[in-house]
Design a protein around this motif. Sequence first.
Motif, PDB file in Angstrom:
ATOM      1  N   ASN A   2      50.935 -29.983 -14.740  1.00 28.28           N
ATOM      2  CA  ASN A   2      50.089 -30.648 -13.738  1.00 28.28           C
ATOM      3  C   ASN A   2      50.878 -30.924 -12.454  1.00 28.28           C
ATOM      4  O   ASN A   2      50.353 -30.753 -11.341  1.00 28.28           O
ATOM      5  N   LYS A   3      52.129 -31.363 -12.607  1.00 27.82           N
ATOM      6  CA  LYS A   3      52.955 -31.616 -11.425  1.00 27.82           C
ATOM      7  C   LYS A   3      53.216 -30.324 -10.660  1.00 27.82           C
ATOM      8  O   LYS A   3      53.140 -30.291  -9.426  1.00 27.82           O
ATOM      9  N   LEU A   4      53.520 -29.255 -11.419  1.00 23.82           N
ATOM     10  CA  LEU A   4      53.744 -27.969 -10.770  1.00 23.82           C
ATOM     11  C   LEU A   4      52.487 -27.483 -10.069  1.00 23.82           C
ATOM     12  O   LEU A   4      52.545 -26.925  -8.961  1.00 23.82           O
ATOM     13  N   TYR A   5      51.334 -27.706 -10.707  1.00 29.05           N
ATOM     14  CA  TYR A   5      50.053 -27.292 -10.115  1.00 29.05           C
ATOM     15  C   TYR A   5      49.781 -28.067  -8.822  1.00 29.05           C
ATOM     16  O   TYR A   5      49.398 -27.478  -7.801  1.00 29.05           O
ATOM     17  N   ASP A   6      50.013 -29.393  -8.873  1.00 31.33           N
ATOM     18  CA  ASP A   6      49.804 -30.212  -7.667  1.00 31.33           C
ATOM     19  C   ASP A   6      50.733 -29.767  -6.542  1.00 31.33           C
ATOM     20  O   ASP A   6      50.311 -29.655  -5.379  1.00 31.33           O
ATOM     21  N   ASN A   7      52.006 -29.519  -6.891  1.00 29.91           N
ATOM     22  CA  ASN A   7      52.947 -29.055  -5.871  1.00 29.91           C
ATOM     23  C   ASN A   7      52.530 -27.711  -5.299  1.00 29.91           C
ATOM     24  O   ASN A   7      52.637 -27.468  -4.088  1.00 29.91           O
ATOM     25  N   LEU A   8      52.035 -26.826  -6.182  1.00 32.59           N
ATOM     26  CA  LEU A   8      51.584 -25.508  -5.730  1.00 32.59           C
ATOM     27  C   LEU A   8      50.404 -25.634  -4.779  1.00 32.59           C
ATOM     28  O   LEU A   8      50.369 -24.984  -3.721  1.00 32.59           O
ATOM     29  N   ILE A   9      49.431 -26.477  -5.152  1.00 33.88           N
ATOM     30  CA  ILE A   9      48.252 -26.675  -4.302  1.00 33.88           C
ATOM     31  C   ILE A   9      48.662 -27.242  -2.945  1.00 33.88           C
ATOM     32  O   ILE A   9      48.191 -26.785  -1.888  1.00 33.88           O
ATOM     33  N   ASN A  10      49.555 -28.222  -2.959  1.00 31.99           N
ATOM     34  CA  ASN A  10      50.013 -28.818  -1.698  1.00 31.99           C
ATOM     35  C   ASN A  10      50.743 -27.794  -0.831  1.00 31.99           C
ATOM     36  O   ASN A  10      50.559 -27.753   0.395  1.00 31.99           O
ATOM     37  N   ASN A  11      51.567 -26.968  -1.485  1.00 31.51           N
ATOM     38  CA  ASN A  11      52.271 -25.927  -0.729  1.00 31.51           C
ATOM     39  C   ASN A  11      51.305 -24.916  -0.126  1.00 31.51           C
ATOM     40  O   ASN A  11      51.466 -24.480   1.018  1.00 31.51           O
ATOM     41  N   VAL A  12      50.280 -24.540  -0.925  1.00 28.36           N
ATOM     42  CA  VAL A  12      49.273 -23.591  -0.426  1.00 28.36           C
ATOM     43  C   VAL A  12      48.511 -24.200   0.748  1.00 28.36           C
ATOM     44  O   VAL A  12      48.248 -23.530   1.760  1.00 28.36           O
ATOM     45  N   LYS A  13      48.147 -25.488   0.602  1.00 30.56           N
ATOM     46  CA  LYS A  13      47.438 -26.153   1.697  1.00 30.56           C
ATOM     47  C   LYS A  13      48.286 -26.167   2.970  1.00 30.56           C
ATOM     48  O   LYS A  13      47.780 -25.897   4.070  1.00 30.56           O
ATOM     49  N   THR A  14      49.579 -26.471   2.806  1.00 35.86           N
ATOM     50  CA  THR A  14      50.477 -26.486   3.964  1.00 35.86           C
ATOM     51  C   THR A  14      50.561 -25.107   4.607  1.00 35.86           C
ATOM     52  O   THR A  14      50.505 -24.963   5.840  1.00 35.86           O
ATOM     53  N   GLN A  15      50.668 -24.069   3.770  1.00 36.31           N
ATOM     54  CA  GLN A  15      50.748 -22.714   4.295  1.00 36.31           C
ATOM     55  C   GLN A  15      49.445 -22.306   4.986  1.00 36.31           C
ATOM     56  O   GLN A  15      49.473 -21.656   6.037  1.00 36.31           O
ATOM     57  N   VAL A  16      48.302 -22.701   4.399  1.00 35.91           N
ATOM     58  CA  VAL A  16      47.005 -22.379   5.007  1.00 35.91           C
ATOM     59  C   VAL A  16      46.876 -23.072   6.367  1.00 35.91           C
ATOM     60  O   VAL A  16      46.414 -22.471   7.354  1.00 35.91           O
ATOM     61  N   ASN A  17      47.280 -24.347   6.419  1.00 39.46           N
ATOM     62  CA  ASN A  17      47.220 -25.065   7.702  1.00 39.46           C
ATOM     63  C   ASN A  17      48.115 -24.405   8.744  1.00 39.46           C
ATOM     64  O   ASN A  17      47.726 -24.263   9.910  1.00 39.46           O
ATOM     65  N   SER A  18      49.301 -23.976   8.312  1.00 38.20           N
ATOM     66  CA  SER A  18      50.206 -23.298   9.237  1.00 38.20           C
ATOM     67  C   SER A  18      49.604 -22.000   9.722  1.00 38.20           C
ATOM     68  O   SER A  18      49.697 -21.644  10.913  1.00 38.20           O
ATOM     69  N   LEU A  19      48.976 -21.265   8.790  1.00 44.09           N
ATOM     70  CA  LEU A  19      48.330 -20.002   9.173  1.00 44.09           C
ATOM     71  C   LEU A  19      47.169 -20.245  10.131  1.00 44.09           C
ATOM     72  O   LEU A  19      46.974 -19.491  11.096  1.00 44.09           O
TER      73      LEU A  19
END
Length: 379
Positions: free
Chosen positions: A287-304
């Motif tokens: 769950n922690k890895l999933y949350d971190n992954l989602i947050n990283n994806v969100k950050t990357q999407v915002n950057s894109l």
Amino acid sequence: MSIKYSVSELNSKIKDVLKNNIETSIIITGEITNYKKQSSMYKHMYFDLKDDNSIINCIMWSNNVPQYYNVIEQGTKVEAKGKINYYEKGAKINIQIYDIKPLGVGNLKLEFDLLKNKLTEEGYFDEAHKKPVPRNANSIGIVSSYEGAGLQDIVSVLSRRNPNVSIYVYDCKVQGVDCEKTIATGIKFLDNYNINNQPTAKLDVILVGRGGGSMEELWGFNKVEVVQAIYQATTPIVSCVGHEVDYTLCDFVADYRAITPSAAAEHVTNDYNVTKNHIDNNMNTINKLYDNLINNVKTQVNSLNISIVSKNPQNQIENKDTKILYNMKVINNNFENIFNNLRNKLDTTKLLFEQKNINTNLQNGFNYTFYMKNNKEKV
């Protein structure tokens, strides 16, 4: 005439009779059985001495143990020196041994060794024939006696470690005449048992055993019928006969030997609570890895998104237009400032010019001023 005694008086009388009529020190010969070897060296030793017709309890105190530690073995025939001790409170007789020497191998031990050698030569104990034993079995067969403590220990441990395990018990004789036949029958029955009448649904493992006992009491597990039944079984077999010091031929032919029935139950099951905690910990990590992954994806999407917006041609044109408008405004302001400065300078120059213009002076009137120097007129 009958004499009336209390229990304590009778026990005291028996002790006196034994003390007064039997020598202080005696020598006794017999075969060692029911030997309980301690987990560490040089503790008190407890065993029985027997012959063909009788048996008596013996004890060797720790101060005598070291020099005899390797002499005392199950099935060894010995000559022992000691003294009779009568325990009044429990009305029990034992021999306190202080010297002992081996006389050879007892009859049962000799029979055991001969049969073991014969079966070894025939390949019954070959490691290549042994099957892997599951460590997390879901369906477990047990060949033992309903009335034995060994079965109760197995069921208790299985229920505690894995409440969801399915247990199938074949009740059999575990000692006495012809007990080997019922043991062998139980092994064959459970080996061929179909769970819920499904031909492919077999038991994961079979436990064969009982609680501790003397060599005579465990003898059924040394019989050829039992060894052959275990050898021929297609289901993995775990032998759990007696205690750690008790060895039977079942131990050598089985796919795995457990030192006690409880140890056998532990070997074939994972602890439910440990497994549950392990799964919970893994789920928390996931769950922690999933949350971190989602947050990283969100950050990357915002950057894109920011990058896309900044590189969008329309946005770039709008930014250019805005910049041009700003620059034009600056230029206009600059031109206006220059123009105003020029106009101010022009107005100032005009004013000056008007002040110096003769016509203006004429309109305003003027004087003609002269003075005299050396009788000459100077303007």
